[in-house]
Enzyme design. Structure first.
Site, PDB file in Angstrom:
ATOM      1  N   GLY A  22     -74.836  22.482  57.488  1.00  0.00           N
ATOM      2  CA  GLY A  22     -74.391  23.635  56.715  1.00  0.00           C
ATOM      3  C   GLY A  22     -74.753  24.853  57.288  1.00  0.00           C
ATOM      4  O   GLY A  22     -74.616  25.859  56.580  1.00  0.00           O
ATOM      5  N   ASN A 117     -60.421  25.534  60.707  1.00  0.00           N
ATOM      6  CA  ASN A 117     -61.568  24.891  61.147  1.00  0.00           C
ATOM      7  C   ASN A 117     -62.071  25.622  62.240  1.00  0.00           C
ATOM      8  O   ASN A 117     -61.455  26.368  62.960  1.00  0.00           O
ATOM      9  CB  ASN A 117     -61.122  23.558  61.601  1.00  0.00           C
ATOM     10  N   HIS A 119     -63.916  24.722  65.800  1.00  0.00           N
ATOM     11  CA  HIS A 119     -64.041  23.506  66.766  1.00  0.00           C
ATOM     12  C   HIS A 119     -65.142  23.761  67.834  1.00  0.00           C
ATOM     13  O   HIS A 119     -64.856  24.853  68.543  1.00  0.00           O
ATOM     14  CB  HIS A 119     -62.709  22.774  67.141  1.00  0.00           C
ATOM     15  N   GLU A 189     -70.604  30.693  67.189  1.00  0.00           N
ATOM     16  CA  GLU A 189     -69.424  30.050  66.538  1.00  0.00           C
ATOM     17  C   GLU A 189     -69.590  30.762  65.247  1.00  0.00           C
ATOM     18  O   GLU A 189     -68.542  31.034  64.682  1.00  0.00           O
ATOM     19  CB  GLU A 189     -69.899  28.457  66.307  1.00  0.00           C
TER      20      GLU A 189
END
Ligand code: GRF
Length: 216
Positions: A22, A117, A119, A189
């Site tokens: 998370g 998403n 990745h 990210e």
């Protein structure tokens, strides 16, 4: 729900799906709290109610929808429950933030152009079913590639093949382990996913995102 672009006012209503640690959820929540992302986390849903991501949601007072997956659940029923919860909270954009189930076509039909998403590789490299988390980093290191990166993309029925919204690259360090690479790139990210969410929130990316149809 409006079609073909964001309405002018109000924070972008996000649904965040988590199955693991998370940290992406935390980064999104931080960006919302410090005012750098005009969004509201309207729902956090999880298939693993005891995962750290769910605990973070509880600790932060975020609306949590624990959706365990009993073996007796008929196929598609889990996603129907998820969809109902997202609709109830008027979610506009769904973020897969370390979410480990493959998203079925029926769900994507309802939420087309509204699911993204992150990745942890330079898609289309190191992609597809089974390529997630540490598996990706291990494969990158085994390949000997001098660089890696991350990709934010729209989710379509073909796993990891939806339109790319943002991609960033960085070098692989000599002697680095998969764990080290994973830890090092997570903040990168997070910045990437928050930047894409900002584009949706500001309207420079329209919702739903128009997924180009495949040419025959
Ligand atoms: C990240 O590495 C992301 O690229 C991938 O899953 C991981 C999620 O991490 N999709 P966390 O659960 O948000 O910490």
């Amino acid at each position: 729900m409006s079609e073909g672009g964001r309405r002018a006012a109000g924070p972008l209503r996000l649904g965040v799906l988590v199955s693991g640690t998370g940290t992406t959820l935390l980064a999104i929540d931080e960006a919302v709290r410090r005012g750098s992302l005009n969004a509201r986390i309207a729902l956090v849903a999880t298939d693993r109610p005891s995962c750290p991501g769910a605990k973070h949601a509880e600790d932060r007072g975020l609306p949590l929808e624990p959706l365990p997956v009993p073996k007796t659940l008929p196929p598609g029923e889990w996603e129907r429950r998820l969809s109902a919860a997202l609709e109830r909270e008027r979610v506009e954009l769904v973020v897969l933030a370390g979410y480990l189930r493959v998203v079925p076509e029926e769900f994507l039909g309802r939420w087309e152009g509204r699911v993204i998403n992150i990745h942890p590789s330079l898609l289309p490299k190191f992609a597809g079913p089974g390529m997630y988390g540490k598996h990706v980093h291990a494969a990158v290191l085994a390949s000997g590639d001098p660089e890696t990166g991350a990709t934010v993309h729209v989710v379509t029925p073909e796993v990891d093949r939806g339109p790319v919204l943002a991609q960033e690259r960085w070098p692989v360090r000599p002697g680095e382990t998969a764990d080290q690479l994973s830890e090092r790139q997570k903040p990168l990210e997070h910045a990437l996913v928050v930047s894409v969410l900002s584009r949706f929130a500001e309207g420079s990316l329209a919702l739903p995102y128009r997924v180009p149809t495949a040419r025959a």
